[in-house]
Design a protein around this motif. Structure first.
Motif, short mmCIF file in Angstrom:
data_model
loop_
_atom_site.label_atom_id
_atom_site.label_comp_id
_atom_site.label_asym_id
_atom_site.label_seq_id
_atom_site.Cartn_x
_atom_site.Cartn_y
_atom_site.Cartn_z
N THR A 48 0.82 -1.21 0.00
CA THR A 48 0.00 0.00 0.00
C THR A 48 0.86 1.26 0.00
OG1 THR A 48 -0.20 -0.11 2.41
CG2 THR A 48 -1.97 -1.11 1.12
N ASP A 49 1.97 1.20 0.71
CA ASP A 49 2.88 2.35 0.70
C ASP A 49 3.45 2.58 -0.69
OD1 ASP A 49 2.47 2.81 3.38
OD2 ASP A 49 4.31 1.80 4.04
N GLU A 50 3.78 1.50 -1.38
CA GLU A 50 4.32 1.62 -2.75
C GLU A 50 3.26 2.18 -3.70
OE1 GLU A 50 5.68 -2.31 -3.57
OE2 GLU A 50 7.59 -2.05 -2.50
N LEU A 51 2.03 1.75 -3.52
CA LEU A 51 0.95 2.28 -4.36
C LEU A 51 0.77 3.77 -4.10
CD1 LEU A 51 -1.34 1.68 -6.41
CD2 LEU A 51 -2.83 1.34 -4.44
N ASP A 52 0.79 4.16 -2.84
CA ASP A 52 0.67 5.56 -2.46
C ASP A 52 1.72 6.39 -3.19
OD1 ASP A 52 0.12 7.94 -1.22
OD2 ASP A 52 0.59 7.27 0.80
N ASP A 53 2.94 5.89 -3.24
CA ASP A 53 4.04 6.62 -3.86
C ASP A 53 3.91 6.69 -5.38
OD1 ASP A 53 5.19 7.01 -1.40
OD2 ASP A 53 6.56 5.30 -1.56
N SER A 54 3.23 5.70 -5.97
CA SER A 54 3.20 5.60 -7.43
C SER A 54 2.05 6.35 -8.08
CB SER A 54 3.15 4.13 -7.85
OG SER A 54 1.93 3.53 -7.44
N VAL A 55 1.03 6.75 -7.30
CA VAL A 55 -0.12 7.44 -7.88
C VAL A 55 0.17 8.93 -7.98
CG1 VAL A 55 -2.56 8.03 -7.57
CG2 VAL A 55 -1.75 5.72 -7.02
N ASP A 56 0.00 9.48 -9.17
CA ASP A 56 0.23 10.91 -9.38
C ASP A 56 -0.97 11.72 -8.87
OD1 ASP A 56 2.70 10.51 -10.56
OD2 ASP A 56 1.85 10.35 -12.58
N GLY A 57 -0.67 12.84 -8.25
CA GLY A 57 -1.74 13.72 -7.80
C GLY A 57 -2.51 13.14 -6.63
N ASN A 58 -3.77 13.60 -6.50
CA ASN A 58 -4.62 13.15 -5.39
C ASN A 58 -6.04 12.89 -5.89
OD1 ASN A 58 -5.11 12.54 -2.66
ND2 ASN A 58 -5.94 14.58 -2.28
N PRO A 59 -6.19 11.90 -6.79
CA PRO A 59 -7.51 11.64 -7.36
C PRO A 59 -8.49 11.11 -6.32
CG PRO A 59 -6.01 9.86 -7.91
CD PRO A 59 -5.18 10.93 -7.25
N THR A 60 -9.75 11.50 -6.44
CA THR A 60 -10.79 10.97 -5.55
C THR A 60 -11.36 9.69 -6.15
OG1 THR A 60 -12.43 12.39 -6.62
CG2 THR A 60 -11.41 13.21 -4.58
N LEU A 110 -12.93 -9.73 1.52
CA LEU A 110 -12.85 -9.56 2.97
C LEU A 110 -11.65 -10.23 3.61
CD1 LEU A 110 -16.63 -10.03 3.88
CD2 LEU A 110 -15.41 -7.94 3.28
N GLY A 111 -10.59 -10.46 2.86
CA GLY A 111 -9.39 -11.08 3.41
C GLY A 111 -8.17 -10.68 2.61
N PRO A 112 -6.99 -11.18 3.01
CA PRO A 112 -5.75 -10.73 2.39
C PRO A 112 -5.56 -11.12 0.94
CG PRO A 112 -5.32 -12.48 3.98
CD PRO A 112 -6.75 -12.08 4.16
N ILE A 113 -6.10 -12.27 0.51
CA ILE A 113 -5.95 -12.63 -0.90
C ILE A 113 -6.75 -11.66 -1.76
CG2 ILE A 113 -6.21 -14.43 -2.64
CD1 ILE A 113 -6.05 -16.51 -0.42
N GLY A 114 -7.98 -11.36 -1.34
CA GLY A 114 -8.79 -10.39 -2.06
C GLY A 114 -8.14 -9.01 -2.04
N ALA A 115 -7.58 -8.63 -0.89
CA ALA A 115 -6.92 -7.33 -0.80
C ALA A 115 -5.75 -7.24 -1.76
CB ALA A 115 -6.45 -7.09 0.64
N GLU A 116 -5.02 -8.33 -1.91
CA GLU A 116 -3.90 -8.35 -2.86
C GLU A 116 -4.39 -8.05 -4.27
OE1 GLU A 116 -0.53 -11.47 -4.58
OE2 GLU A 116 -2.40 -12.21 -3.72
N GLN A 117 -5.51 -8.66 -4.64
CA GLN A 117 -6.01 -8.44 -5.99
C GLN A 117 -6.50 -7.01 -6.16
OE1 GLN A 117 -8.06 -11.74 -7.71
NE2 GLN A 117 -9.22 -10.46 -9.12
N ILE A 118 -7.11 -6.45 -5.12
CA ILE A 118 -7.56 -5.06 -5.20
C ILE A 118 -6.37 -4.12 -5.38
CG2 ILE A 118 -8.65 -3.18 -3.90
CD1 ILE A 118 -10.44 -5.35 -2.60
N VAL A 119 -5.29 -4.41 -4.66
CA VAL A 119 -4.08 -3.60 -4.81
C VAL A 119 -3.59 -3.65 -6.25
CG1 VAL A 119 -1.68 -3.34 -4.14
CG2 VAL A 119 -3.37 -3.94 -2.43
N ASP A 120 -3.58 -4.86 -6.81
CA ASP A 120 -3.14 -5.01 -8.19
C ASP A 120 -4.06 -4.23 -9.13
OD1 ASP A 120 -1.07 -6.62 -7.39
OD2 ASP A 120 -2.08 -8.51 -7.89
#
Length: 341
Positions: A209-221, A323-333
């Protein structure tokens, strides 16, 4: 609470390591924010991930990692677990995701009333697993027949059946599914004697999540729209994906930046679903939920995100039923793909 003396063989299960996204959603009783990170309850002591719900985080066991017997404090009291569980029954999609993330295939699981009886992203991992009713209608006889040594569920879903379930096998309940998904995963890990493995998975998630935060340009809603039979929901912070977005430092439209699961609007007010990006889905058949009709209307077409080709349909199984870490991984992707490319 009842204790179990059922004999089990020790199992060696290696936790899967996932790059996952997200979590510090807000809670009605948990509004402490770290001003340097923008996240709630930033953890210490070897835990890199933030928590969303203090009440759930207080549940678990004081036993040494991997040591049995152990006493587990959970939503319905305390339960004694004599030996490392081998035959586990799960009563919701979150617990299914949790045990699979720790390398354990359950002997029994429930089905859902969504588009797929079993979340599609987990289906290939549970082929041949017996079903024990649905999330909303458990089959106690089927559960007993499987002779489990641990039952995992939540107070919100099955509170009235807890005592009957406990008479079958040691039963550990979280308070609720959804936004405390990380805390629920730790509780599952502690019931299984795999708390260290669960912590490792969530630490990997925090890094992602920290890496995603760093990679997104701007502050989109980010707007979250879910079409459901007879209602339309805009999801807030007290949801799986709301937690993930908060962990990744992603902003929400004002109407969805709330300490609630969701707000419900009528299809006539679909213009309230605006955001720089709109992620949408249906719980069930899009024809039955009103999604098909809504997407052909002028209000949907008039949303800036739709005009800019930033309205993206996602899998309901993952974004709202995972509702768990495997699903969260896919959402991150998914977020990485749509927000950084």
């Amino acid at each position: 609470m009842n204790s179990s003396s059922r004999s089990t063989l020790a199992i060696a299960a290696t936790a899967l390591s996932f790059l996952l996204l997200t979590s510090a959603c807000t809670s009605g009783t948990d509004n402490d924010r770290d001003e340097s990170t923008g996240k709630k309850d930033v953890a210490t002591g070897g835990k890199a991930f933030a928590t969303a719900d203090k009440e759930t985080a207080e549940l678990g066991s004081d036993a040494e990692p991997g040591v049995f017997p152990r006493t587990v404090k959970h939503a319905n009291g305390t339960t004694e677990i004599a030996e490392r569980p081998k035959r586990v029954v799960v009563l919701d999609t979150g617990e299914l995701d949790d045990v699979l993330a720790l390398g354990i295939t359950p002997v029994g699981m429930v089905t859902t009333e969504g588009a797929n009886a079993v979340p599609s992203y987990l289906a290939d991992q549970v082929e041949g697993v017996d079903t024990v009713g649905t999330i909303n209608e458990l089959d106690l006889e089927a559960i007993a027949t499987l002779e489990p040594d641990l039952i995992l569920g939540s107070q919100l879903r099955a509170d009235t059946l807890h005592d009957e379930l406990e008479s079958i096998a040691p039963t550990v309940f979280s308070i609720r599914p959804g936004f405390p998904w990380k805390e629920n995963f730790i509780l599952v890990g502690e019931a299984l004697g795999m708390e260290d493995e669960a912590t490792d998975v969530l630490n990997d998630y925090a890094k992602a999540t920290d890496e995603l935060d760093d990679s997104v340009d701007g502050n989109p809603t980010i707007s979250l729209v879910r079409f459901m039979p007879e209602r339309l929901r805009l999801y807030g912070n007290k949801s799986l994906i709301g937690v993930i977005l908060d962990d990744a430092g992603l902003a929400r439209p004002e109407s969805q930046d709330i300490d609630e699961l969701a707000v419900e609007i009528s299809p006539e007010n679909l213009d309230q679903a605006g955001g720089d990006y709109v992620f949408y889905t249906s719980y069930g058949d899009p024809e039955a939920t009103g999604e098909t009709t809504a997407l052909s209307g002028s209000q949907w077409a008039g949303l800036p995100a739709v005009k800019d080709d930033r309205a993206i349909r996602v899998e309901d199984d993952v974004w709202f039923l995972g509702l768990g870490p495997i699903g969260a991984e896919q959402i991150v992707d998914d977020l990485d793909e749509y927000l950084t490319n």
